[in-house]
Design a protein around this motif. Sequence first.
Motif, short mmCIF file in Angstrom:
data_model
loop_
_atom_site.label_atom_id
_atom_site.label_comp_id
_atom_site.label_asym_id
_atom_site.label_seq_id
_atom_site.Cartn_x
_atom_site.Cartn_y
_atom_site.Cartn_z
N ILE A 75 22.75 5.55 -16.33
CA ILE A 75 23.58 6.23 -15.34
C ILE A 75 22.73 6.37 -14.08
O ILE A 75 21.61 6.87 -14.16
N THR A 77 20.80 7.78 -11.23
CA THR A 77 20.38 9.15 -10.91
C THR A 77 20.96 9.61 -9.58
O THR A 77 21.17 10.79 -9.35
N THR A 99 19.02 8.12 -21.15
CA THR A 99 19.29 9.56 -21.25
C THR A 99 20.19 10.00 -20.10
O THR A 99 20.39 9.27 -19.14
N ILE A 100 20.71 11.20 -20.22
CA ILE A 100 21.51 11.77 -19.13
C ILE A 100 20.54 12.18 -18.04
O ILE A 100 19.62 12.96 -18.29
N THR A 102 18.62 14.09 -15.26
CA THR A 102 18.55 15.51 -14.91
C THR A 102 19.22 15.78 -13.57
O THR A 102 19.69 16.88 -13.32
N LEU A 104 22.05 15.03 -12.60
CA LEU A 104 23.45 15.45 -12.75
C LEU A 104 23.55 16.97 -12.79
O LEU A 104 24.61 17.53 -12.56
N LEU A 116 31.21 12.14 -20.25
CA LEU A 116 30.20 11.13 -20.59
C LEU A 116 30.40 10.56 -21.97
O LEU A 116 29.51 9.90 -22.51
N ASN A 119 29.39 6.54 -24.88
CA ASN A 119 28.33 5.72 -24.30
C ASN A 119 27.19 5.63 -25.31
O ASN A 119 27.31 6.10 -26.44
N LEU A 121 24.12 7.12 -25.06
CA LEU A 121 23.16 8.06 -24.47
C LEU A 121 22.32 8.71 -25.54
O LEU A 121 22.78 8.93 -26.66
#
Length: 122
Positions: A75, A77, A99-100, A102, A104, A116, A119, A121
């Motif tokens: 994703i 950033t 990873t998601i 940070t 966001l 989300l 996916n 993740l």
Amino acid sequence: MSELGNLVEMADSLSFENNAFTSDLPTELGRLSQLKSYFDVSRNKFASIPTELGNLDKMISWFDLAEVNALPCPIPTELGRLRKIDSRLRLPYGVFSSTIPTELGNLEQMTYDLDLDSNDLR
């Protein structure tokens, strides 16, 4: 589609939902910095998601990237720069990996939907 980046005064919405685009999502779309209410390119199979979409920082309502990518990618950033979005950021059913981000966490105005799901993740 890259010519759409010339529509720099477009101030409301842009939608290409449910088409058969398979190339890269043009980086030039990041020049549509006046867009405020609706950005939807969902249900296409773009090869990549440009980081320049983070330039759409006036967006306040709906930003939809559901089912947009065909290749595994993180994703971006830079989506953390969409700080004014208050209702919906959709990133489901892609092949987002990693990873998601940070960043966001900067979406402090979000009151409705950060999607989300489905996916890869961690």
